[in-house]
Write a protein that holds these residues in place. Sequence first.
Motif, mmCIF file in Angstrom:
data_model
loop_
_atom_site.group_PDB
_atom_site.id
_atom_site.type_symbol
_atom_site.label_atom_id
_atom_site.label_comp_id
_atom_site.label_asym_id
_atom_site.label_seq_id
_atom_site.Cartn_x
_atom_site.Cartn_y
_atom_site.Cartn_z
ATOM 1 N N ALA A 1 0.679 -1.317 0.098
ATOM 2 C CA ALA A 1 -0.168 -0.075 0.231
ATOM 3 C C ALA A 1 0.974 1.313 0.001
ATOM 4 O O ALA A 1 0.592 2.096 -0.584
ATOM 5 N N ARG B 1 -6.783 -7.455 2.601
ATOM 6 C CA ARG B 1 -5.436 -8.652 2.409
ATOM 7 C C ARG B 1 -5.410 -9.219 3.989
ATOM 8 O O ARG B 1 -5.389 -10.537 3.687
ATOM 9 N N GLN B 2 -5.497 -8.444 4.828
ATOM 10 C CA GLN B 2 -5.605 -9.220 6.124
ATOM 11 C C GLN B 2 -6.827 -10.389 6.428
ATOM 12 O O GLN B 2 -6.535 -11.628 6.854
ATOM 13 N N SER B 3 -7.726 -10.059 5.786
ATOM 14 C CA SER B 3 -9.074 -10.541 5.939
ATOM 15 C C SER B 3 -8.917 -12.025 5.156
ATOM 16 O O SER B 3 -9.170 -13.209 5.239
ATOM 17 N N LEU C 1 -6.027 -2.934 2.647
ATOM 18 C CA LEU C 1 -5.043 -3.490 3.537
ATOM 19 C C LEU C 1 -6.093 -4.272 4.259
ATOM 20 O O LEU C 1 -5.585 -5.695 4.741
ATOM 21 N N ASP D 1 3.499 -12.092 0.862
ATOM 22 C CA ASP D 1 3.718 -12.457 2.016
ATOM 23 C C ASP D 1 2.538 -12.864 2.609
ATOM 24 O O ASP D 1 1.438 -12.119 2.324
ATOM 25 N N SER D 2 2.366 -13.630 3.315
ATOM 26 C CA SER D 2 1.241 -14.203 3.827
ATOM 27 C C SER D 2 1.051 -14.019 5.479
ATOM 28 O O SER D 2 0.204 -14.510 5.974
ATOM 29 N N SER D 3 1.992 -13.042 5.745
ATOM 30 C CA SER D 3 1.660 -12.578 7.290
ATOM 31 C C SER D 3 0.418 -11.705 7.447
ATOM 32 O O SER D 3 0.040 -11.134 6.828
ATOM 33 N N SER D 4 -0.282 -12.217 8.474
ATOM 34 C CA SER D 4 -1.462 -11.370 8.803
ATOM 35 C C SER D 4 -1.331 -10.227 9.544
ATOM 36 O O SER D 4 -1.979 -10.093 10.654
ATOM 37 N N ILE D 5 -0.499 -9.208 8.896
ATOM 38 C CA ILE D 5 -0.546 -7.923 9.480
ATOM 39 C C ILE D 5 -0.981 -6.863 8.579
ATOM 40 O O ILE D 5 -1.054 -7.134 7.373
ATOM 41 N N ILE E 1 -6.182 -13.673 4.421
ATOM 42 C CA ILE E 1 -5.323 -14.309 5.399
ATOM 43 C C ILE E 1 -5.921 -14.972 6.482
ATOM 44 O O ILE E 1 -5.799 -16.472 6.865
ATOM 45 N N ASP E 2 -6.902 -14.047 6.882
ATOM 46 C CA ASP E 2 -7.660 -14.692 8.254
ATOM 47 C C ASP E 2 -8.483 -16.109 7.846
ATOM 48 O O ASP E 2 -8.597 -16.833 8.566
ATOM 49 N N GLU F 1 -6.878 1.766 3.001
ATOM 50 C CA GLU F 1 -7.233 0.898 4.202
ATOM 51 C C GLU F 1 -7.815 -0.199 3.939
ATOM 52 O O GLU F 1 -7.807 -1.223 4.309
ATOM 53 N N PRO G 1 6.760 -14.739 7.415
ATOM 54 C CA PRO G 1 5.742 -15.670 7.722
ATOM 55 C C PRO G 1 6.179 -17.089 7.924
ATOM 56 O O PRO G 1 6.858 -17.605 7.510
ATOM 57 N N SER H 1 -14.091 -10.433 8.797
ATOM 58 C CA SER H 1 -15.156 -11.001 7.861
ATOM 59 C C SER H 1 -15.919 -12.412 8.608
ATOM 60 O O SER H 1 -16.659 -12.723 8.421
ATOM 61 N N GLU I 1 -6.307 -18.992 7.613
ATOM 62 C CA GLU I 1 -5.733 -19.372 8.760
ATOM 63 C C GLU I 1 -7.278 -19.868 9.544
ATOM 64 O O GLU I 1 -6.955 -21.094 10.268
ATOM 65 N N ASN J 1 0.901 -15.550 12.717
ATOM 66 C CA ASN J 1 1.457 -16.426 11.404
ATOM 67 C C ASN J 1 2.667 -15.991 11.073
ATOM 68 O O ASN J 1 2.850 -16.392 9.941
ATOM 69 N N PHE J 2 3.564 -15.144 11.937
ATOM 70 C CA PHE J 2 4.821 -14.546 11.237
ATOM 71 C C PHE J 2 5.790 -14.590 12.658
ATOM 72 O O PHE J 2 5.328 -14.484 13.836
ATOM 73 N N ARG K 1 6.389 -4.743 7.177
ATOM 74 C CA ARG K 1 6.432 -6.252 6.304
ATOM 75 C C ARG K 1 7.840 -6.706 6.286
ATOM 76 O O ARG K 1 7.919 -8.072 5.794
#
Lengths: 571, 571
Positions: free
Chosen positions: A103, A192-194, A189, A567-571, A196-197, A186, B109, B145, A200, B85-86, B104
């Motif tokens: 972003a 993106r987080q959702s 972003l 990147d799959s980190s959920s931040i 991954i959520d 926003e 991850p 979500s 998970e 998850n990171f 990031r």
Amino acid sequence: MSFQSFYQRALTLFKAYPSTSKLLVLSTFSGGSVLVYSDLNTAVTPKDGQHKKKVVVLGSGWSGYSFLSYLNNPNYDVQVVSPRNFFLFTPLLPSVTNGTVEARSIVEPIRGLMRKKGFGFTEAECVNIDATNKKIHCRSKDSKSLKGTSEFDMDYDILVIAVGAKPNTFNTPGVEEHAFFLKEAEDALKIRQSVIDCFERASLPDLTEEERKKILHFVVVGGGPTGVEFSAELHDFLVEDVAKIYPKVQEFTRITLLEAGDHILNMFDKRITAFAEEKFQRDGIDLKTKSMVVGVTADEISTKERGTGKVVSEPYGMVVWSTGIGLRPFIRDFMQQIGQEKRRVLATDEWLRVEGCDGVYALGDTATINQRKVMEDIDAIFTKADKEKTGTLNKKEFNGVVKDICQRYPQVELYLKKKKLRNIANLLKSANGDDTEINIEKFKQALAEVDTQMKNLPATAQVASQQGKYLAKCFNRMEKCEKRPEGPLRFRGEGRHRFQPFRYRHFGSFAPLGGEQTAAELPGDWVSIGHSSQWLWYSVYASKLVSWRTRTLVISDWARRFIFGRDSSSI
Amino acid sequence: MSFQSFYQRALTLFKAYPSTSKLLVLSTFSGGSVLVYSDLNTAVTPKDGQHKKKVVVLGSGWSGYSFLSYLNNPNYDVQVVSPRNFFLFTPLLPSVTNGTVEARSIVEPIRGLMRKKGFGFTEAECVNIDATNKKIHCRSKDSKSLKGTSEFDMDYDILVIAVGAKPNTFNTPGVEEHAFFLKEAEDALKIRQSVIDCFERASLPDLTEEERKKILHFVVVGGGPTGVEFSAELHDFLVEDVAKIYPKVQEFTRITLLEAGDHILNMFDKRITAFAEEKFQRDGIDLKTKSMVVGVTADEISTKERGTGKVVSEPYGMVVWSTGIGLRPFIRDFMQQIGQEKRRVLATDEWLRVEGCDGVYALGDTATINQRKVMEDIDAIFTKADKEKTGTLNKKEFNGVVKDICQRYPQVELYLKKKKLRNIANLLKSANGDDTEINIEKFKQALAEVDTQMKNLPATAQVASQQGKYLAKCFNRMEKCEKRPEGPLRFRGEGRHRFQPFRYRHFGSFAPLGGEQTAAELPGDWVSIGHSSQWLWYSVYASKLVSWRTRTLVISDWARRFIFGRDSSSI
């Protein structure tokens, strides 16, 4: 502002900020000498004691940023008010949702431009326009550290409204609460987080297959370029990355794209639509056209099939709403004030001036140009052209106005192009035969169908940025053109218009379809689909990015993705 | 798990996920043949029909990630449970607060590592440990979500607690509500946004000078490395970037650093402390030592001066709390269960095994090693050493245990180092003169002060990651060492310990002080302060980053900052 009040104001300011008196200028007014204080948002210039016109610009999006970049007139005191202190390169927003681009790489802080140009910036939201008193009411953003919001008024001489639009839910129940939008940085972003959520959550133990399927059902509403690109990006993410990092749940994923119309990408050439629909089918994206969303609950989305009227409800994990353009509430209020309450968006004339309100301009998605019909003015045009008052136009008289007609009414040119006529003379010839004189009836008859070519401009970044640039160039030449107008003849008045009216030039559009393939529609009906257009897309967007900074960042993000994946980190 | 229940479980699973039966293995048990199903979190191995030991690892921070990276024993079924998850490279977190580095870029991850190692990962928070039934209770993260949270149990044979610590507010009123913390990636992002928010808010029109000063008063609580580095980074940001982008409000900014102790960086060498304090003074950072925060309201922070007891309240714009280490509630509950309720943190022995609880290990900030005192075991040591049961130790007897003593009680070596003695024999010589035989009294006398060198290890990334690596190496050699123990002699029991106890090696610490200067304390009392250590810092941190991906990203972030400055967009 009278000299008295100006003097009072300067004194008050001086008392309020004694320690900030960085700039004290001794200047001479009508025999006496006074201290003139200039700091923080004051709109006074010491030069020749004149009040600079204060231009307040609302918004820092495509139209606002482009206006500010090109504006270059030292006679204006420019103040920008926007709830975000950056410009966002929206075409790359869908790429942010899955981490192809960061972003921060597609935003350009506006303070840099402000510093370069000497403009003032205030991070706040306009909540009311008081057109009568030429004043706006603003509210600062809420922030975690600073409790409450701060409210204030700001005067203007000229107001430029460039606030864009917000998503329109068409009052569909549940959308506001449960869906994600894709309009701001926003939003991307959060999506993106959702995403991954969801992966998970679906990977938790003790879930049934149905639960995993529900969580990994991604629904995209709206088959426009944004919805299509988001679906494509999401699909790429599933295929390229999820398969590796969530191998156990990959099989449960599903993407559904809902479109109320008959086809997706309906503003594009039919070949592109067909290609996209076929590609999506091949990719396994569940494309449902003629499907209108009628409601969203926490667990289900309901659609009504156009035609049959059948309502179907399906469980979902995540809904992204990318359709509809809505006005911000204060723009609605403003339209009420100036008698535009019945319009869909703010109406301006061809010079981007808001109709029915002096000194206010509007551009970008928040406004539409209410183009003047030739047929409304046809009598005035004829009378003006008929200099010798003979009741008919001869060749010379006609040639005297033809350029002005074409400039004033852009639809004429579009009509000629459509009819494959070289110029307006040919058009008259087709109505009048070889007669050299033309009367009002024949004139009307010849131009009768010209207005059918009138079209509202699409709500795109391309239109907004061209409008910004156009308006800035007008403002830059304001003094010059006040004296020597350079626009077309005023058919219903005296003299000429100050400026040429705004004219849009379409440079083409892109629809990225995923898998390194992009559909491109270029001027001249040129359509290109595939990997080559993907590279065209990369290069056009890289070149269109507003600064070397964003350009470097985006290109390095693309490189990162090629090398390291998303990147799959959920931040 | 009995054969019966195992069979039942396999069957149930098979029924629940018929379509996911990727791995069906036919195996033979005691004469009959059954289908063994292995998928999603099941802890069965088909190899020779034996139950793999299930190792559940809580946490993905320094200790957990390091443990997982080095763990390499196919006889374990490893399941990781962590709310993120990171892995987060915490030493660079203060750099994220001002945009020197992107969040990031310093996260890795964890799914990548899991895939490589064949471990399972579940993004959830452990909320309860049931040590009696060897079971943990977990709760999934909340997400926008997916409404609600999902809860589940997980069995373990071996539990590795590596959950780190949370900030400790010492129940100071208002801190939880009004202060920012600096522990997680999200914290740093929030701080970054909030700093920009403060500058935007202070730039609004119609504010008094006092209001601007209040909004731009940044208070940092805690003079440890994190607090100091954050203050320094913030100061750099003010000097290098704010001066350019918010020139009108720059003069109102102030940074206050509050420290309850006498000095900041009190765990460092005195030269570093002195240099840092002097530099901060020169930079205009308002350093207040001996100041304890007693309360924070929405507008003011109150401190009590140690000594005078005077309470002072000051208005602020933003407070960052970076002091104190607190335990997570479920760790507190767990300590109660196992009779450790009176301890500050979880106590383990030198092999990182939680005291009073079988099969549970704890490492990193959540635990401390309860080191065994030599004097507690002195009789047992003597008796063990006195093989000939003469009541005195001769040289041979003594040499037989000296290595084990040093290994078992690391404080001995530290004591020798401090006393500048080459080995333990010299120590005895100093107590016993030239006598070749030593009795218990003389033995006790010689070792009497050894235990004074016992120190708790600091709660740092360095300790945590060394512990993780140590434990993984123990686990890797578990089978081998069960048969052939390689640790020191058991003085109070029979045989030898399986492994060498954990021993910490200090490789030095850094305290970045801003302005491209860093203080470094390296082993052997070597202190270096200045620009050269900044480059050392850059290179050490770049090399310590866990992957080529993060390394590339961080280095390119540094390069971006050098070229383009920090980004001031408030996203």
